[in-house]
Design a protein around this motif. Structure first.
Motif, PDB file in Angstrom:
ATOM      1  N   GLU A 294      26.180 -13.042 -15.529  1.00 56.21           N
ATOM      2  CA  GLU A 294      25.535 -14.090 -14.725  1.00 56.21           C
ATOM      3  C   GLU A 294      24.277 -13.560 -14.031  1.00 56.21           C
TER       4      GLU A 294
ATOM      5  N   THR B 193      21.926 -17.231 -13.256  1.00 50.15           N
ATOM      6  CA  THR B 193      21.906 -17.673 -11.862  1.00 50.15           C
ATOM      7  C   THR B 193      20.506 -17.526 -11.283  1.00 50.15           C
TER       8      THR B 193
ATOM      9  N   GLU C 239      21.925 -17.272  -5.217  1.00 54.44           N
ATOM     10  CA  GLU C 239      23.024 -18.159  -5.614  1.00 54.44           C
ATOM     11  C   GLU C 239      24.353 -17.414  -5.608  1.00 54.44           C
ATOM     12  N   LYS C 240      24.393 -16.228  -6.187  1.00 56.47           N
ATOM     13  CA  LYS C 240      25.595 -15.384  -6.155  1.00 56.47           C
ATOM     14  C   LYS C 240      25.296 -14.031  -5.521  1.00 56.47           C
ATOM     15  N   ARG C 241      24.067 -13.567  -5.699  1.00 60.67           N
ATOM     16  CA  ARG C 241      23.594 -12.314  -5.095  1.00 60.67           C
ATOM     17  C   ARG C 241      22.069 -12.385  -5.078  1.00 60.67           C
TER      18      ARG C 241
ATOM     19  N   ASN D 171      31.947  -6.161 -11.412  1.00 58.19           N
ATOM     20  CA  ASN D 171      31.903  -7.545 -11.894  1.00 58.19           C
ATOM     21  C   ASN D 171      33.191  -8.270 -11.523  1.00 58.19           C
ATOM     22  N   ASP D 172      33.277  -9.534 -11.878  1.00 56.54           N
ATOM     23  CA  ASP D 172      34.491 -10.316 -11.629  1.00 56.54           C
ATOM     24  C   ASP D 172      35.211 -10.645 -12.933  1.00 56.54           C
TER      25      ASP D 172
ATOM     26  N   ARG E  22      33.571 -16.273 -19.741  1.00 58.93           N
ATOM     27  CA  ARG E  22      32.720 -17.207 -18.986  1.00 58.93           C
ATOM     28  C   ARG E  22      32.748 -18.614 -19.591  1.00 58.93           C
TER      29      ARG E  22
END
Length: 493
Positions: A229, A266, A270-272, A362-363, A449
């Motif tokens: 992402e 992204t 938004e996320k980082r 990561n996730d 994803r």
């Protein structure tokens, strides 16, 4: 059919000859120059004029005069004595490239050989008769003496060749094809082996494979970008135009096109706020490798069309000059530069692999495993990538900084360019395998994803990969997958 004239051969034509088997022929005008140059040699011999390598010995023996009746024996002895290469043979493709490049250099008309020499070299190309040439034994000045001597042996009906995929005695193949061996005349042996065609042949193939890998690396990096992402802002055109490296601008442009329509990328904040360098700096790093490729391409295309033997004949024989165009320093530097530029593509790829498999970064499931703990997933694939990258660091040590004097110190500085070219080719094979590992990991991340959220270009690239390597649903022998993908990447031209 590609017509060769000694001055216009390019890498695209070499690609067609080497990878697609296109046939070759000599230019008629170029052959006229060859005939004129040959007449000069015959005049030198008949008048007993003292000219290096024609009426004298070689290297430290340059002050030994050779009688007219022994000039042919001199050339035959040269080939036999210099054919002392060792190790595994070069690939058939490399030998094929050497034949082409040697013929092209002689077509310039500065070397004094008979047309039959060039015609026979090109006949071997068209007939698929590829000399067995050992990889090791060249200092890269006075040219690639040992490898080129092995290239010449089959012209004389000696040595071994690869024919129809089989390694065979040359004499039996020539008898089967009704081809008569050639007897070398004055200067011809020297003209055939005094040159840089071994290192240049390896360099040409290395470059062609490297260029293909560089494009593939961008598609693979783009898939990783989606799998993690990545922040698309870093690829904005204004960022790269502000630095003005065209190669960097071009990589960023291709990355944006590859990711166009993606629902996985992204935006800043938004996320980082920022990505790691291995994602954020793809255009900068890959772009710099493209700069290296541009330099290497320029030097190879010059060398492919260069007269690199000695002596050279000018002005209808008024000038016969003993020089040093056989010195491989330009190609040695280019190959060492190619090693560094390609090794970096693997370095940054391995760091992206680590970000794909490390749960602290990561996730995604740890090591992309379908059952973390019970199954190791991609854990050891990252080990393999790390090993290949480390090996590349050793191979990337410049060969061109070394020199060992030879021929009783007459030849007191040499290039080691053929060693550099061989190591560059090894690095490229390692780079391809590292990228294959990244591709496997990126496809797995994309599945987690949602492949349907990927850009159209990445959905197509994902399907291309999945046609070769299935999804990781359980641990298996991943070595097979890596080699299958790497083989596919190598064969797509």
């Amino acid at each position: 059919m590609i017509t060769m004239d000694g001055s216009s051969l390019n890498l695209e034509q070499m690609k067609r000859i080497l990878f697609h088997g296109e046939r070759v022929e000599p230019c008629k005008e170029a052959l006229k120059r060859v005939v004129e140059s040959r007449e000069v040699v015959e005049q030198i011999v008949s008048s007993s004029r003292v000219v290096y390598g024609i009426t004298t010995g070689f290297g430290k023996f340059s002050d030994v005069l050779i009688p007219q009746e022994e000039t042919a024996a001199l050339q035959r002895n040269l080939i036999h004595s210099h054919a002392c290469g060792v190790g595994n043979p070069f690939s058939e493709m490399t030998a094929r490239a050497m034949l082409i490049l040697r013929a092209n250099a002689l077509l310039k008309g500065f070397s004094g050989v008979r047309p039959i020499i060039i015609e026979r070299l090109l006949q071997y190309v068209n007939e698929g008769i590829h000399p067995v040439v050992p990889e090791q034994g060249s200092l890269g000045a006075s040219g690639d003496l040992a490898p080129l001597s092995h290239l010449v042996l089959p012209l004389l009906g000696e040595g071994e060749v690869f024919f129809e995929g089989v390694r065979r005695d040359t004499a039996s193949v020539l008898a089967e094809k009704n081809i008569d061996p050639i007897e070398l005349k004055a200067k011809e042996g020297l003209a055939l082996i005094n040159g840089t065609q071994a290192m240049t042949a390896v360099g040409v193939i290395a470059y062609l494979e490297a260029e293909m890998i560089a494009y593939q690396s961008e598609s693979i990096a783009a898939m990783t970008f989606e799998g993690l992402e990545g922040i698309i802002d870093a690829l904005d055109a204004d960022v790269h135009l502000a630095r003005e490296y065209q190669e960097q601008v071009d990589v960023a442009d291709r990355m944006r096109k590859l990711l166009h329509g993606s629902q996985l990328v992204t935006k800043q904040g938004e996320k980082r706020v920022q990505d790691a360098y291995s994602l954020r700096c793809i255009p900068q790093v890959h772009g710099a490798s493209w700069q290296v490729l541009g330099y290497v391409k320029e030097k190879l295309e010059i060398e492919m069309n260069a007269a690199t033997d000695n002596p050279l004949i000018f002005d209808e024989g008024e000038k016969v000059i003993s020089g040093g165009n056989f010195h491989g320093q330009p190609i040695a530097f280019a190959m060492d530069f190619l090693k560094i530029g390609m090794a970096e593509l693997a370095n940054i790829s391995e760091r992206r692999i680590e970000r794909l498999v490390n749960p602290q970064l990561n996730d995604l499931p740890p090591f992309l495993s379908p059952k973390p703990g019970l199954q190791s997933g991609a854990m050891i694939m990252q080990y393999c990538a790390a090993s290949l990258v480390s090996e590349n660091k050793t191979l990337a040590h410049p060969a061109s900084v070394d020199s060992i004097p030879s021929s009783a110190n007459q030849e007191d500085h040499v290039s080691m360019g053929t060693i550099g070219a061989r190591h560059a080719y090894q690095i490229i094979q390692n780079v391809r395998r590292v990228l294959a590992i990244e591709w496997i990991c990126a496809m797995q991340a994309l599945e987690f994803r949602g492949v349907f959220l990927a850009s159209p270009a990445m959905q197509k690239w994902y399907q291309e990969g999945r046609n070769i390597v299935p999804s990781i649903t359980e641990d298996r022998i991943f070595s097979h997958d890596i080699e299958l993908l790497a083989s596919w990447m190598r064969e797509v031209h």
